[in-house]
Design a protein around this motif. Structure first.
Motif, PDB file in Angstrom:
ATOM      1  N   HIS A 162       0.682  -1.146  -0.138  1.00 57.08           N
ATOM      2  CA  HIS A 162       0.036  -0.133  -0.026  1.00 57.08           C
ATOM      3  C   HIS A 162       0.822   1.267   0.251  1.00 57.08           C
ATOM      4  CE1 HIS A 162      -4.151  -2.022   1.359  1.00 57.08           C
ATOM      5  NE2 HIS A 162      -3.108  -2.814   0.927  1.00 57.08           N
ATOM      6  N   THR A 163       0.562   2.302  -0.592  1.00 56.99           N
ATOM      7  CA  THR A 163       1.049   3.393  -0.679  1.00 56.99           C
ATOM      8  C   THR A 163       0.132   4.534   0.077  1.00 56.99           C
ATOM      9  OG1 THR A 163       1.706   3.212  -2.906  1.00 56.99           O
ATOM     10  CG2 THR A 163       1.724   5.488  -2.201  1.00 56.99           C
ATOM     11  N   ILE A 164       0.724   5.079   1.007  1.00 58.04           N
ATOM     12  CA  ILE A 164       0.160   6.147   2.076  1.00 58.04           C
ATOM     13  C   ILE A 164       0.552   7.505   1.685  1.00 58.04           C
ATOM     14  CG2 ILE A 164      -0.309   6.524   4.390  1.00 58.04           C
ATOM     15  CD1 ILE A 164       0.447   3.492   4.922  1.00 58.04           C
ATOM     16  N   LEU A 165      -0.483   8.560   1.695  1.00 55.05           N
ATOM     17  CA  LEU A 165      -0.439   9.695   1.458  1.00 55.05           C
ATOM     18  C   LEU A 165      -0.598  10.491   2.630  1.00 55.05           C
ATOM     19  CD1 LEU A 165       0.286  12.305  -0.386  1.00 55.05           C
ATOM     20  CD2 LEU A 165      -1.993  12.239  -0.941  1.00 55.05           C
ATOM     21  N   ARG A 166       0.183  11.397   3.351  1.00 54.87           N
ATOM     22  CA  ARG A 166      -0.220  12.032   4.766  1.00 54.87           C
ATOM     23  C   ARG A 166      -0.201  13.525   4.495  1.00 54.87           C
ATOM     24  NH1 ARG A 166       3.278   9.738   8.876  1.00 54.87           N
ATOM     25  NH2 ARG A 166       2.184  11.312  10.152  1.00 54.87           N
ATOM     26  N   LYS A 167      -0.462  14.045   5.618  1.00 54.38           N
ATOM     27  CA  LYS A 167      -0.006  15.780   5.707  1.00 54.38           C
ATOM     28  C   LYS A 167      -0.691  16.422   4.734  1.00 54.38           C
ATOM     29  CE  LYS A 167       3.764  16.954   7.783  1.00 54.38           C
ATOM     30  NZ  LYS A 167       4.974  17.279   8.300  1.00 54.38           N
ATOM     31  N   TYR A 168      -1.970  16.180   4.527  1.00 51.62           N
ATOM     32  CA  TYR A 168      -2.598  17.043   3.303  1.00 51.62           C
ATOM     33  C   TYR A 168      -3.640  17.776   4.125  1.00 51.62           C
ATOM     34  CZ  TYR A 168      -5.916  13.240   3.246  1.00 51.62           C
ATOM     35  OH  TYR A 168      -6.806  12.146   3.658  1.00 51.62           O
ATOM     36  N   LYS A 169      -4.352  18.972   3.626  1.00 51.68           N
ATOM     37  CA  LYS A 169      -5.149  19.742   4.196  1.00 51.68           C
ATOM     38  C   LYS A 169      -6.091  20.281   2.972  1.00 51.68           C
ATOM     39  CE  LYS A 169      -2.681  21.538   7.891  1.00 51.68           C
ATOM     40  NZ  LYS A 169      -2.098  22.558   8.792  1.00 51.68           N
ATOM     41  N   GLY A 170      -7.266  20.405   3.315  1.00 51.96           N
ATOM     42  CA  GLY A 170      -8.105  21.040   2.182  1.00 51.96           C
ATOM     43  C   GLY A 170      -9.209  20.042   1.859  1.00 51.96           C
ATOM     44  N   ASP A 171      -9.650  20.145   0.403  1.00 53.29           N
ATOM     45  CA  ASP A 171     -10.546  19.488  -0.080  1.00 53.29           C
ATOM     46  C   ASP A 171     -10.191  17.685  -0.367  1.00 53.29           C
ATOM     47  OD1 ASP A 171     -13.068  18.326  -1.204  1.00 53.29           O
ATOM     48  OD2 ASP A 171     -13.441  20.163  -2.359  1.00 53.29           O
ATOM     49  N   GLU A 172     -10.767  16.793   0.320  1.00 49.34           N
ATOM     50  CA  GLU A 172     -10.502  15.517   0.412  1.00 49.34           C
ATOM     51  C   GLU A 172     -10.934  14.908  -0.916  1.00 49.34           C
ATOM     52  OE1 GLU A 172     -11.453  12.870   3.544  1.00 49.34           O
ATOM     53  OE2 GLU A 172      -9.641  13.524   4.757  1.00 49.34           O
ATOM     54  N   GLN A 173     -12.234  15.370  -1.439  1.00 51.60           N
ATOM     55  CA  GLN A 173     -12.476  14.872  -2.859  1.00 51.60           C
ATOM     56  C   GLN A 173     -11.687  15.313  -3.912  1.00 51.60           C
ATOM     57  OE1 GLN A 173     -14.655  12.203  -2.918  1.00 51.60           O
ATOM     58  NE2 GLN A 173     -14.622  12.274  -0.462  1.00 51.60           N
ATOM     59  N   VAL A 174     -11.210  16.634  -4.047  1.00 53.84           N
ATOM     60  CA  VAL A 174     -10.383  17.136  -4.997  1.00 53.84           C
ATOM     61  C   VAL A 174      -9.101  16.215  -5.165  1.00 53.84           C
ATOM     62  CG1 VAL A 174      -9.452  18.850  -6.007  1.00 53.84           C
ATOM     63  CG2 VAL A 174     -11.614  19.190  -5.005  1.00 53.84           C
ATOM     64  N   LEU A 175      -8.695  16.095  -3.923  1.00 52.06           N
ATOM     65  CA  LEU A 175      -7.295  15.625  -4.096  1.00 52.06           C
ATOM     66  C   LEU A 175      -7.485  13.967  -4.228  1.00 52.06           C
ATOM     67  CD1 LEU A 175      -4.135  15.039  -3.256  1.00 52.06           C
ATOM     68  CD2 LEU A 175      -5.078  14.834  -0.681  1.00 52.06           C
ATOM     69  N   LYS A 176      -8.376  13.044  -3.906  1.00 52.18           N
ATOM     70  CA  LYS A 176      -8.787  11.812  -4.535  1.00 52.18           C
ATOM     71  C   LYS A 176      -8.970  11.802  -5.805  1.00 52.18           C
ATOM     72  CE  LYS A 176     -11.561   7.975  -3.080  1.00 52.18           C
ATOM     73  NZ  LYS A 176     -12.445   7.521  -2.016  1.00 52.18           N
ATOM     74  N   SER A 177      -9.682  12.909  -6.524  1.00 51.99           N
ATOM     75  CA  SER A 177      -9.650  12.735  -7.844  1.00 51.99           C
ATOM     76  C   SER A 177      -8.145  12.912  -8.535  1.00 51.99           C
ATOM     77  CB  SER A 177     -10.631  13.965  -8.248  1.00 51.99           C
ATOM     78  OG  SER A 177     -10.043  15.116  -8.133  1.00 51.99           O
ATOM     79  N   HIS A 178      -7.504  13.609  -8.135  1.00 50.44           N
ATOM     80  CA  HIS A 178      -6.284  14.000  -8.804  1.00 50.44           C
ATOM     81  C   HIS A 178      -5.315  12.550  -8.443  1.00 50.44           C
ATOM     82  CE1 HIS A 178      -5.448  18.147  -9.432  1.00 50.44           C
ATOM     83  NE2 HIS A 178      -6.537  18.432  -8.682  1.00 50.44           N
ATOM     84  N   VAL A 179      -5.385  12.207  -7.394  1.00 53.66           N
ATOM     85  CA  VAL A 179      -4.885  10.789  -7.125  1.00 53.66           C
ATOM     86  C   VAL A 179      -5.527   9.551  -8.038  1.00 53.66           C
ATOM     87  CG1 VAL A 179      -4.314   8.979  -5.292  1.00 53.66           C
ATOM     88  CG2 VAL A 179      -3.859  11.424  -4.640  1.00 53.66           C
ATOM     89  N   GLN A 180      -6.576   9.597  -8.068  1.00 57.95           N
ATOM     90  CA  GLN A 180      -7.323   8.706  -8.785  1.00 57.95           C
ATOM     91  C   GLN A 180      -6.923   8.777 -10.221  1.00 57.95           C
ATOM     92  OE1 GLN A 180      -9.706   6.465  -7.299  1.00 57.95           O
ATOM     93  NE2 GLN A 180      -9.167   5.255  -8.994  1.00 57.95           N
ATOM     94  N   HIS A 181      -6.587   9.853 -10.916  1.00 58.96           N
ATOM     95  CA  HIS A 181      -6.157   9.875 -12.153  1.00 58.96           C
ATOM     96  C   HIS A 181      -4.705   9.378 -12.278  1.00 58.96           C
ATOM     97  CE1 HIS A 181      -9.572  12.065 -14.092  1.00 58.96           C
ATOM     98  NE2 HIS A 181      -9.300  12.960 -13.123  1.00 58.96           N
TER      99      HIS A 181
END
Length: 99
Positions: free
Chosen positions: A47-66
């Motif tokens: 598993h890859t783990i992304l930490r220490k982020y702030k802001g809109d999780e859904q927007v970040l998740k869409s970036h990561v999903q791409h």
């Protein structure tokens, strides 16, 4: 993820200036991006783990999903857990975005 889809995702989001993004990723004390790896379930799943982020999780998740394609992404507390080894792709992508 194929190189072709990475380029398509990069073109899609690289035109967005960093200060207009709805999320922020803070670097660690050693000035690295907070992208980690971990083995789970008896060392059979990576598993890859992304930490220490702030802001809109859904927007970040869409970036990561791409970037990671159809791999499963779970948000657990203040970290995003992605099935598979995507450290290099995520580090390259977020570095190019200016984080």
């Amino acid at each position: 993820m194929t190189r072709r889809s990475f380029r398509a995702a990069h073109r899609l989001f690289s035109t967005v200036p960093k200060n207009t993004l709805e999320f922020k990723i803070e670097r660690t004390l050693s000035n690295n991006l907070p992208i980690y790896s971990e083995y789970r379930k008896g060392r059979t799943q990576f598993h890859t783990i992304l930490r220490k982020y702030k802001g809109d999780e859904q927007v970040l998740k869409s970036h990561v999903q791409h970037i990671v394609g159809n791999n499963e992404i779970k948000v657990k507390g203040s970290q995003m857990v992605i099935r598979g080894d995507h450290r290099k792709e995520l580090t390259k992508y977020f570095s190019e975005l200016g984080f």
